[in-house]
Design a protein around this motif. Sequence first.
Motif, short mmCIF file in Angstrom:
data_model
loop_
_atom_site.label_atom_id
_atom_site.label_comp_id
_atom_site.label_asym_id
_atom_site.label_seq_id
_atom_site.Cartn_x
_atom_site.Cartn_y
_atom_site.Cartn_z
N ALA A 1 4.20 -0.58 0.81
CA ALA A 1 5.29 -1.29 1.46
C ALA A 1 5.71 -0.61 2.75
N GLU A 2 6.08 -1.43 3.73
CA GLU A 2 6.69 -0.99 4.99
C GLU A 2 5.76 -0.06 5.76
N ASN A 3 4.53 -0.51 5.98
CA ASN A 3 3.54 0.28 6.70
C ASN A 3 3.04 -0.47 7.94
N GLU A 4 2.44 0.28 8.85
CA GLU A 4 1.87 -0.32 10.05
C GLU A 4 0.55 0.37 10.38
N ASN A 5 -0.47 -0.43 10.62
CA ASN A 5 -1.79 0.10 11.00
C ASN A 5 -2.35 1.07 9.96
N CYS A 6 -2.31 0.66 8.70
CA CYS A 6 -2.87 1.48 7.62
C CYS A 6 -4.04 0.73 6.98
N PHE A 7 -5.11 1.46 6.70
CA PHE A 7 -6.35 0.85 6.22
C PHE A 7 -6.85 1.60 4.98
N TYR A 8 -7.26 0.86 3.98
CA TYR A 8 -7.95 1.40 2.81
C TYR A 8 -7.07 2.39 2.03
N GLY A 9 -6.75 2.04 0.80
CA GLY A 9 -6.05 2.99 -0.05
C GLY A 9 -4.94 2.34 -0.85
N VAL A 10 -4.22 3.17 -1.57
CA VAL A 10 -3.21 2.73 -2.52
C VAL A 10 -1.94 3.56 -2.33
#
Length: 577
Positions: free
Chosen positions: A126-135
């Motif tokens: 939640a509440e992220n920007e420009n994040c790729f791959y993961g948990v």
Amino acid sequence: FQFYEKIQVPAPTWCPECRFVRRLMTRNERTLYKRKCDLCKQEKIVIYHPESPFTVFCHQCWWSDSWDASVYARRYDFSRPFFEQFAELFRAVPRPGIIQQGYQVNSEYTNRASDNKNCYLIFASAENENCFYGVSYWRSKDSVDCYNIHGSEMCLQCIDCYKCNNLKYSQECNSCSSSAFLFNCRNCESCFGCVNLRNKSYCIFNVQYSKEEYQKKLQSFYTGSAVAIHEFQDKLKELISKNIVPSIVEHHSTNVSGNWIEQCKNAHQAFNCEGVEDGKYLFGMLGGAKDVMDYTYWGKSSDLMYEDSSIGRQCSSVMFSSESWDQLINSQYCMNCHSSSDLFGCVGLRKKQYCILNKQYSKEEYEALLPRVIEHMKNTPYTDSRDRVYRYGEFFPPQILPFAYNETIAQEYFPLSKEQALSRGYRWQEQEERNYKITITNEQLPNDIKNIGDDILNQVIGCAHEGKCNQQCTTAFKIVPYELQFYRQMNVSLPRLCPNCRHYQRLKQRNPPKLWHRRCQCNGAVSFEQPATGYQYQNTIAHFHGDQPCPNEFETSYSSERPEIVYCEQCYNAEVV
């Protein structure tokens, strides 16, 4: 048992671990498909296989006013087991195709996600920007291939890290920046390959250097190539084995057991929990929960919860339920019910009260019928294909749940082969046939990011595991533009594994959500000798027990077969603070 009496339920008949696995089987986090919405007919990204028997609506359609779950209501049949009737209702009511909340901007390929922007293949975040791959990304930016990072930026391959910036290949770190290959460090800057450091700068493998020496030495041996990354990951493992680890990772907590615990009180066998008071057998609790047991995921100011999964936001007195939130009150055996109270055996209801199997009753009718239904569940149990008996007080039988075992996170924490899953009566989903052709193998990838051109964006890269692992390998993957830009900025080579296999490699680095009873390995001035290596850690300060072995015993997620030297909290803190 006082808790069971308080909420008026019978004691469980399954052990804690099996109950945990059963709850995990309700939760598909990372298995995505393309499927047409059964209402608007548009192709969407969903968590249900196209051949799944459920009616599946896209996110917009499911939350719209275009349909009403009440039309699927049915009268309770006292001649048949409850779970048989619930399964029929469950198959009939439309399912939400994806779990998303808030504003999702250019983040279609996410699930169990809220308020993300420009994010791709991140889950439970939640509440992220420009994040790729993961948990489990929380309020983070510009990060790739991470697990459980909070308030962080420019992180790569980081696990359980908080408030970090420009950090690579690190684990259990807090407030660290411009560093790489760290383990359990706090407030460190410009450090490389270090373990258990506090408030340090310019250290390489725990050796202090000046700023000039650090920069010169780092430039001489670290290139960011695939070979270098693998080499230093091995060196970090070796350094960890020669240092101590804490029996539990907890902060600001009292009377707790488990791991990764923040601001909790009287919480036992709790993992990844924050703000819990008086609970046991917990996993993934965030934002506060009180008087809870056998509770998996979420919380958010909820209380009196038992045998629940993926439920939260001011819920109370909810039992044997999943996928429900926003003030679900005094309800049992519910799925996908929201902002409601006094429900039993309901699916997909919103803003309802006094319903059984989605059928509306008056308050008086509901209160008269409910005890009869519960008594009927006790006397007329459901029996599955493995002759397991389910009466009132048991969670949903796995055979009526919507996902195959290997589609859920049960496979991540308790992996099974196809044969093992089927032998236990669980379903198994075969991987979809792939119609792509690998254009470059992982062996053919250049070792250094400087030798990677933009044409890599058009290549289909073969995963190094080649589908031979038990990690849901996709056998191949592609690099997307932002990802390539990120690797160049961080000066690291391209990954050699597909996103699924990379995720499983991160999980392997974390301790399992299990506990073993052990004794502190501090033996006075040194640690007890490690059986496998013969190594002893030399203490740097006198401990409270002097030259005698530490008397403390504890529950820890490190099994006795592990190579790490495990200290109790007192001895560990004496060494690292």
